[in-house]
Motif scaffolding. Sequence first.
Motif, mmCIF file in Angstrom:
data_model
loop_
_atom_site.group_PDB
_atom_site.id
_atom_site.type_symbol
_atom_site.label_atom_id
_atom_site.label_comp_id
_atom_site.label_asym_id
_atom_site.label_seq_id
_atom_site.Cartn_x
_atom_site.Cartn_y
_atom_site.Cartn_z
ATOM 1 N N SER A 47 48.572 37.564 44.626
ATOM 2 C CA SER A 47 49.192 38.201 43.460
ATOM 3 C C SER A 47 48.350 37.893 42.218
ATOM 4 O O SER A 47 47.669 36.865 42.148
ATOM 5 C CB SER A 47 50.619 37.695 43.264
ATOM 6 O OG SER A 47 50.599 36.364 42.780
ATOM 7 N N HIS A 48 48.395 38.795 41.262
ATOM 8 C CA HIS A 48 47.650 38.574 40.015
ATOM 9 C C HIS A 48 48.133 37.286 39.339
ATOM 10 O O HIS A 48 47.335 36.518 38.802
ATOM 11 C CB HIS A 48 47.818 39.775 39.078
ATOM 12 C CG HIS A 48 47.227 41.038 39.641
ATOM 13 N ND1 HIS A 48 47.994 42.028 40.202
ATOM 14 C CD2 HIS A 48 45.943 41.444 39.762
ATOM 15 C CE1 HIS A 48 47.196 42.996 40.625
ATOM 16 N NE2 HIS A 48 45.960 42.673 40.376
ATOM 17 N N LYS A 49 49.427 37.048 39.384
ATOM 18 C CA LYS A 49 50.015 35.856 38.768
ATOM 19 C C LYS A 49 49.405 34.600 39.389
ATOM 20 O O LYS A 49 48.967 33.682 38.678
ATOM 21 C CB LYS A 49 51.521 35.913 38.988
ATOM 22 C CG LYS A 49 52.355 34.933 38.202
ATOM 23 C CD LYS A 49 52.278 35.064 36.730
ATOM 24 C CE LYS A 49 53.312 35.916 36.076
ATOM 25 N NZ LYS A 49 53.125 35.947 34.602
ATOM 26 N N ASN A 50 49.346 34.544 40.715
ATOM 27 C CA ASN A 50 48.795 33.362 41.404
ATOM 28 C C ASN A 50 47.310 33.196 41.160
ATOM 29 O O ASN A 50 46.802 32.081 41.008
ATOM 30 C CB ASN A 50 49.053 33.453 42.916
ATOM 31 C CG ASN A 50 50.474 33.066 43.269
ATOM 32 O OD1 ASN A 50 51.180 32.513 42.437
ATOM 33 N ND2 ASN A 50 50.886 33.373 44.486
ATOM 34 N N PHE A 51 46.587 34.323 41.141
ATOM 35 C CA PHE A 51 45.148 34.278 40.900
ATOM 36 C C PHE A 51 44.856 33.628 39.545
ATOM 37 O O PHE A 51 44.041 32.699 39.440
ATOM 38 C CB PHE A 51 44.565 35.695 40.960
ATOM 39 C CG PHE A 51 43.127 35.770 40.541
ATOM 40 C CD1 PHE A 51 42.124 35.266 41.356
ATOM 41 C CD2 PHE A 51 42.773 36.322 39.316
ATOM 42 C CE1 PHE A 51 40.790 35.320 40.959
ATOM 43 C CE2 PHE A 51 41.444 36.382 38.913
ATOM 44 C CZ PHE A 51 40.455 35.874 39.742
#
Length: 289
Positions: A47-51
């Motif tokens: 996910s973009h958030k995790n990245f």
Amino acid sequence: MRKIIIFTDSCCDLPISFVEENNIQVMHLRVNIKGKDIPDDLGVSISHKNFYKLIREGEMPTTSQANVSNFEESFRKFVKEGYSIIYIGFSSALSGCVNSARLAKEAIVEEIKDADITIIDSKSASMGLGLIVYYATNMLNEGKNKEEIISWIEENKLKVNHWFTVDDLNHLKRGGRVSSTVAIVGTMLNIKPVLHVDNEGRLIPISKVKGRKKSIRVLQGQLKERIVNPEQQVIFISHGDCLEEAEHLKDLILEEVNVKDVIINNVGPAVGSHSGPGTVALFFIGNDR
């Protein structure tokens, strides 16, 4: 008449919903982060958030392009199904994807003489590339033929404006976009650079602004000054996990300019590895870049 299929790569940073609804074929660049090799597949594998969380925790990702065999395999499948392929690629000044696609095309044409593959160097990045793919897709859906779509892209790609600012200069320093001295001094003085993508498809620093709010207002000013026929335009805003600031830029624009629509999406891992968290980028069509 052959059916047409549009290819691009994951640097387009388009919403995955738009890609899936329109059967756009996306070649995945890859990102190595925390020892894992992950495809940049528009937020599916990571996910973009995790990245961006991993980057904020100190991880330093590296990227690799889609290689010739990836392109060859994907192109060949659609050529054998009788499609004309239009591949709209990430700027050749920033990645070797377009070159890989050209080599793959050469290999296929040697084998399948009537293979119809068009490779376009967009000279664009992130949702600037996405904007070109978006318009090309709409033209395809309206029943335009291959020549009309290609002609429109070639006539308009260097009118796609890319204006962006980053929150942390150190990511650009790692990619060789700014010097170590500029990064250190800029960070100490809270200097936020404003950059754009030039006609060669390169990232070029344009100005240095003190403070985050001012840098975002500069983006709005560039649009106000340079956009043509705004009421007919869908403009794109991409961000490195800073949605509130992207929404703020949208509000600033809509206060003063009447545009058709605004689409906001994340900067994906392939581009975000080099721009970092806190990037805000704006894309629209002007008379030129």
